[in-house]
Design an enzyme around this catalytic site. Structure first.
Site, PDB file in Angstrom:
ATOM      1  N   HIS A  64     -12.890  31.172 -55.235  1.00  0.00           N
ATOM      2  CA  HIS A  64     -12.614  32.209 -54.244  1.00  0.00           C
ATOM      3  C   HIS A  64     -13.888  32.653 -53.547  1.00  0.00           C
ATOM      4  O   HIS A  64     -13.860  33.054 -52.380  1.00  0.00           O
ATOM      5  CB  HIS A  64     -11.908  33.397 -54.891  1.00  0.00           C
ATOM      6  CG  HIS A  64     -10.424  33.197 -54.998  1.00  0.00           C
ATOM      7  ND1 HIS A  64      -9.667  33.766 -55.989  1.00  0.00           N
ATOM      8  CD2 HIS A  64      -9.570  32.490 -54.230  1.00  0.00           C
ATOM      9  CE1 HIS A  64      -8.404  33.407 -55.814  1.00  0.00           C
ATOM     10  NE2 HIS A  64      -8.321  32.641 -54.766  1.00  0.00           N
ATOM     11  N   CYS A 113      -9.541  16.088 -42.432  1.00  0.00           N
ATOM     12  CA  CYS A 113      -9.318  17.513 -42.709  1.00  0.00           C
ATOM     13  C   CYS A 113     -10.053  17.977 -43.963  1.00  0.00           C
ATOM     14  O   CYS A 113      -9.843  19.087 -44.425  1.00  0.00           O
ATOM     15  CB  CYS A 113      -7.833  17.822 -42.831  1.00  0.00           C
ATOM     16  SG  CYS A 113      -7.001  16.998 -44.205  1.00  0.00           S
TER      17      CYS A 113
END
Length: 555
Positions: free
Chosen positions: A183, A482
């Site tokens: 995170h 991507c």
């Protein structure tokens, strides 16, 4: 001294170190003097206060940070954890000790799973610290306060802290733990914070010492020379000018169009990406929508609302949505939560969706319905496709359910080596360089001990990219990138030389990549690709292309 880790973005920063304070000590294992019921009341009230505080922080931060903090709030009130805490309180433990033991046990379970959930273990530590601090009536450990801007150094950074960092004060982040999907990394990308994570020696840095943090090469330099500091400041000024310049469509120096798209994990971030110059979306991850759904999959109506919000932010532009990429490394109760010894090679992505085809059909239906009421150019792709048969199955089903443009992700070598057959079935291919590198070099992309192998510059990875690029050209079908490789300004040029027709990345990388592409022609990009393919390893490929660029500038 030069330390290395995983750079997030392409920025550079220099300034004095400020260390995060050490976590609270583990509460002593002593009998409660208040009684079981009193301890239960204290615990329940504290868990509630912490959950509400996290939700408030999330609402203030918005975007991906809100999703992350709401997930943390759910951790604080998780029924399984509550039952475990109650059991420990029933044994006569204090609220502080019961919370510490219950969260630690759950944390160890997540860490053992590895992958996405392994990265979430640190989030549990943060929630536990906040609850214990609340019970003790002391401030929770957090970001230090300084009068002057600083480089924040920590073992890892909690989402609640990252979400509300004062960007006027925090010049950069350096952590000893965490990987590219932690995170800390996710939020650093979203906020365009210069960051290098997984720096093993980071905690040897001391308060006040000057460092240069170079995310572009994943390096932290302690005690830099005056020349190194000056060079860093020059690059900071150059990048600021790039970011402030008006956004233009991605293109090579000869005018060859290379659309630059955004990687997004939430529909809430779509408008900001569009405002920042993204020409569309090359990867919309749908995992958060499912991971936050609780014990059952979100309904078609719930999904459709999210997809409409996303598509409305890009009227007339391409938006590529990746279906739910979950499995044993992101177990979902309603999909597949069976333990696997090696989840990276297990039932994940399209494999898991085929086992629960109702979930697959509902997601495709929601996307098709959202497409009908919006004007974006919706493309849909399946994750973790490894055979031609899987390609045929997915493309056929998606089109039966009303979707027009259907493709697959190339993340494993098998599908790259069969690219001609794949491109005969699919409308497009999108290469996920993070997983493709992991599977090509047999190196877990979340494991710090093998991080040196996780380098998309490796000629073996580039050769596979070239196979897909060539197959796409022969079939007259687009091939996108991507993975994080697209955010490397020089590697982006090489990828175009290998046949990539679009590049998708974190919005914060768009300006750097746009500027890099504009310096070279398609012929030069192909020459750089040949140079990289001829190298013997990742470092050699990067060095050879860098030397070729330098030679070009001299001439």
């Amino acid at each position: 001294m030069r330390m290395t880790g995983t750079g997030i973005g392409q920025g550079v920063a220099t300034g004095p170190v400020a260390r995060m304070p050490e976590p609270l000590a583990t509460p002593a294992d002593v009998p409660s003097t208040l009684g079981v019921e009193a301890e239960k009341t204290r615990t329940l009230e504290s868990l509630g206060r912490v959950a509400r505080a996290l939700e408030e922080r999330g609402a203030k931060a918005g975007g991906t940070a809100r999703d992350v903090l709401e997930a943390q709030a759910m951790m604080a009130e998780d029924p399984t954890l509550a039952d475990s805490i109650d059991d420990l309180l029933g044994q006569g433990k204090t609220a502080e000790r019961a919370v510490s033991e219950a969260f630690a046990a759950f944390r160890d379970q997540l860490a053992a799973m590895g992958g996405y959930l392994g990265e979430r273990a640190a989030d549990l530590d943060d929630v536990a610290q906040r609850v214990i601090a609340d019970l003790l009536g002391v401030p929770a450990p957090g970001v230090p306060e300084r009068d002057e801007p600083f480089v924040l150094v920590a073992r890892d950074l909690a989402p609640a802290d990252t979400a509300l960092l004062d960007l006027d004060k925090v010049l950069a982040l350096v952590t000893s733990d965490g990987g590219p999907t932690s995170h800390t990394a996710i939020l650093a990308r979203e906020k365009s914070i210069v960051a290098v994570v997984g720096v093993l020696d980071a905690l040897s840095l001391t308060d006040g010492e000057t460092v240069v943090v170079d995310a572009a090469v994943g390096a932290v330099v302690s005690e830099p020379t005056e020349e190194e500091v000056t060079a860093a400041r020059t690059r900071i000024a150059e990048r600021a000018a790039l970011v402030d310049a008006p956004a233009t469509p991605g293109a090579l120096a000869d005018g060859t169009a290379i659309p630059l798209l955004a990687n997004l994990g939430s529909s809430k971030a779509a408008k900001a990406a569009a405002d920042g110059g993204a020409e569309g979306v090359g990867l919309f991850r749908t995992e958060f929508l499912f991971l936050d759904a609780g014990g059952s999959a979100p309904t078609i109506d719930e999904q459709r609302a999210h997809y409409i919000e996303l598509l409305e932010a890009f009227p007339g532009k391409k938006v590529v949505v990746r279906l739910l990429d979950a499995g044993a490394d992101k177990p979902l109760e309603f999909l597949n939560d069976a333990h696997e010894e090696n989840p990276a090679l297990g039932l994940r992505g399209l494999r898991a969706l085929r086992v629960s085809e109702d979930i697959l059909r509902e997601q495709l239906t929601a996307l098709a319905e959202a497409d009908k009421v919006t004007s974006a150019d919706l493309w849909v792709m399946a994750p973790m496709v490894s055979t031609v048969e899987e390609t045929t199955y997915f493309v056929t089903l998606a089109k039966e359910l009303g979707l027009k443009t259907v493709g697959v992700m190339v993340e494993v070598p098998s599908i790259a080596l069969l690219a001609d057959k794949v491109m005969a079935e699919a409308d497009f291919a999108s290469i996920g360089t993070n997983d493709l590198t992991q599977y090509t070099l047999a190196a877990d992309r979340l494991l710090g001990s093998v991080a040196a192998f996780q380098d998309p510059w490796h000629p073996a990875v580039l050769r596979l990219v070239g196979e897909v690029g060539a197959a796409g050209a022969r079939a007259g079908k687009p091939v996108g990138i991507c993975g994080e490789a697209a955010a490397d300004p020089l590697l982006a040029v090489v990828l175009v030389g290998l046949g990539a027709t679009t590049l998708s990345m974190s919005p914060s990388a768009l300006a750097d990549v746009r500027a890099s592409l504009s310096r070279y022609t398609l012929d030069e990009a192909r020459r750089f690709a040949d140079i990289a393919l001829a190298a013997s390893g990742a470092a050699e490929a990067r060095a050879a292309v860098t030397a070729a660029v330098a030679s070009r500038k001299e001439n």
